[in-house]
Scaffold this motif. Sequence first.
Motif, PDB file in Angstrom:
ATOM      1  N   CYS A  30      31.447  22.347  21.867  1.00 44.10           N
ATOM      2  CA  CYS A  30      32.290  21.514  21.005  1.00 44.10           C
ATOM      3  C   CYS A  30      31.919  20.050  21.200  1.00 44.10           C
ATOM      4  CB  CYS A  30      33.776  21.698  21.336  1.00 44.10           C
ATOM      5  SG  CYS A  30      34.395  23.367  21.035  1.00 44.10           S
ATOM      6  N   VAL A  31      31.730  19.333  20.100  1.00 44.27           N
ATOM      7  CA  VAL A  31      31.434  17.902  20.184  1.00 44.27           C
ATOM      8  C   VAL A  31      32.635  17.167  20.770  1.00 44.27           C
ATOM      9  CG1 VAL A  31      31.127  15.812  18.777  1.00 44.27           C
ATOM     10  CG2 VAL A  31      29.687  17.814  18.365  1.00 44.27           C
ATOM     11  N   GLU A  32      32.377  16.284  21.720  1.00 47.12           N
ATOM     12  CA  GLU A  32      33.429  15.477  22.340  1.00 47.12           C
ATOM     13  C   GLU A  32      33.372  14.025  21.878  1.00 47.12           C
ATOM     14  OE1 GLU A  32      35.733  16.794  24.175  1.00 47.12           O
ATOM     15  OE2 GLU A  32      34.851  18.807  24.367  1.00 47.12           O
ATOM     16  N   ASP A  33      32.177  13.532  21.617  1.00 46.92           N
ATOM     17  CA  ASP A  33      31.982  12.125  21.242  1.00 46.92           C
ATOM     18  C   ASP A  33      31.623  12.051  19.755  1.00 46.92           C
ATOM     19  OD1 ASP A  33      31.347   9.492  20.901  1.00 46.92           O
ATOM     20  OD2 ASP A  33      29.801   9.420  22.459  1.00 46.92           O
ATOM     21  N   PHE A  34      32.595  11.726  18.930  1.00 45.91           N
ATOM     22  CA  PHE A  34      32.386  11.746  17.486  1.00 45.91           C
ATOM     23  C   PHE A  34      31.660  10.509  16.960  1.00 45.91           C
ATOM     24  CE2 PHE A  34      35.730  14.833  18.155  1.00 45.91           C
ATOM     25  CZ  PHE A  34      35.297  15.890  17.371  1.00 45.91           C
ATOM     26  N   LYS A  35      31.360   9.570  17.849  1.00 48.32           N
ATOM     27  CA  LYS A  35      30.493   8.459  17.464  1.00 48.32           C
ATOM     28  C   LYS A  35      29.023   8.840  17.578  1.00 48.32           C
ATOM     29  CE  LYS A  35      33.269   4.339  18.535  1.00 48.32           C
ATOM     30  NZ  LYS A  35      33.364   3.151  19.418  1.00 48.32           N
ATOM     31  N   ASN A  36      28.742   9.834  18.414  1.00 47.88           N
ATOM     32  CA  ASN A  36      27.352  10.188  18.728  1.00 47.88           C
ATOM     33  C   ASN A  36      27.100  11.680  18.515  1.00 47.88           C
ATOM     34  OD1 ASN A  36      26.329   7.554  19.776  1.00 47.88           O
ATOM     35  ND2 ASN A  36      27.985   7.856  21.243  1.00 47.88           N
ATOM     36  N   VAL A  37      27.464  12.150  17.336  1.00 50.18           N
ATOM     37  CA  VAL A  37      27.288  13.570  17.027  1.00 50.18           C
ATOM     38  C   VAL A  37      25.816  13.971  17.103  1.00 50.18           C
ATOM     39  CG1 VAL A  37      27.477  15.315  15.201  1.00 50.18           C
ATOM     40  CG2 VAL A  37      29.383  13.748  15.646  1.00 50.18           C
ATOM     41  N   MET A  38      24.911  13.096  16.631  1.00 50.64           N
ATOM     42  CA  MET A  38      23.496  13.447  16.625  1.00 50.64           C
ATOM     43  C   MET A  38      22.931  13.564  18.039  1.00 50.64           C
ATOM     44  SD  MET A  38      22.726  14.171  13.639  1.00 50.64           S
ATOM     45  CE  MET A  38      21.000  14.470  13.957  1.00 50.64           C
ATOM     46  N   GLU A  39      23.459  12.773  18.959  1.00 51.08           N
ATOM     47  CA  GLU A  39      23.005  12.874  20.347  1.00 51.08           C
ATOM     48  C   GLU A  39      23.408  14.223  20.931  1.00 51.08           C
ATOM     49  OE1 GLU A  39      23.394  10.466  24.591  1.00 51.08           O
ATOM     50  OE2 GLU A  39      23.935   9.481  22.705  1.00 51.08           O
ATOM     51  N   GLU A  40      24.650  14.656  20.633  1.00 42.75           N
ATOM     52  CA  GLU A  40      25.094  15.958  21.123  1.00 42.75           C
ATOM     53  C   GLU A  40      24.325  17.076  20.426  1.00 42.75           C
ATOM     54  OE1 GLU A  40      29.019  16.749  22.213  1.00 42.75           O
ATOM     55  OE2 GLU A  40      29.693  14.663  22.170  1.00 42.75           O
ATOM     56  N   PHE A  41      24.038  16.897  19.140  1.00 41.60           N
ATOM     57  CA  PHE A  41      23.240  17.885  18.412  1.00 41.60           C
ATOM     58  C   PHE A  41      21.875  18.060  19.070  1.00 41.60           C
ATOM     59  CE2 PHE A  41      19.964  18.875  15.297  1.00 41.60           C
ATOM     60  CZ  PHE A  41      20.474  20.002  14.662  1.00 41.60           C
ATOM     61  N   SER A  42      21.221  16.952  19.376  1.00 39.85           N
ATOM     62  CA  SER A  42      19.882  17.031  19.959  1.00 39.85           C
ATOM     63  C   SER A  42      19.912  17.594  21.377  1.00 39.85           C
ATOM     64  CB  SER A  42      19.201  15.661  19.949  1.00 39.85           C
ATOM     65  OG  SER A  42      19.932  14.740  20.713  1.00 39.85           O
TER      66      SER A  42
END
Length: 224
Positions: A30-42
Amino acid sequence: MYRILIVEDDRTIAQALKRHLSGWDYEVYCVEDFKNVMEEFSNVQPDLVLLDIGLPFYNGYHWCSSIRRISDVPIIFLSAAGDNMNIVMAMNMGGDEFIEKPFDLNVVTAKVQAMFRRAYSYRGNTNIIEHKGCILNLSDASLIYQEQKIELTKNEFRILQILLEHAGKIVSRDEIIARLWESDAFIDENTLTVNVARLRKKLAGVGLEQMIVTKKGIGYMVEA
């Protein structure tokens, strides 16, 4: 085991999805940081994304568009806004499926399973290297940073790839030249200097002036 990334602001819904899908032997994040979704995706490199439309900072359409710049990973939108306009918008932005809230968890699972069955001629297409918000796409030799895309030449791409693969370590000029020769790219000492200079200029154009550090008499590095 397939990886699923849930981009959902409602923690109750996100955790319910995670528990349910984990029970089907999926690896769920689950994404926690919604400012950096692409970082979590990668970082996760998921095989499927469950994406809400209404999110903090940027909406789901924004993140769908960002993902589509670097990946063909299946995206299933989740939203209470199930009117025709939002469904059409979701599909036009690159979504593969739309599930309206409130939903039955068993229906979500069935749609996820169907999506995996349809999509998995694509496996491995999330071919990227991420470093401090920069995403190097190994499929099309481009770099994305803060929604800006840089097109790289063959040599520029290979130089940056080598440095990112060894982030935090000095890579000697001789090692870089040897790696480039392996890829059939003609390069010598002077050519390497010119290519690094051109690469630095492109990086500076998007605010990455300090990304490549010169270690005098040794080589170059990207700091970890």
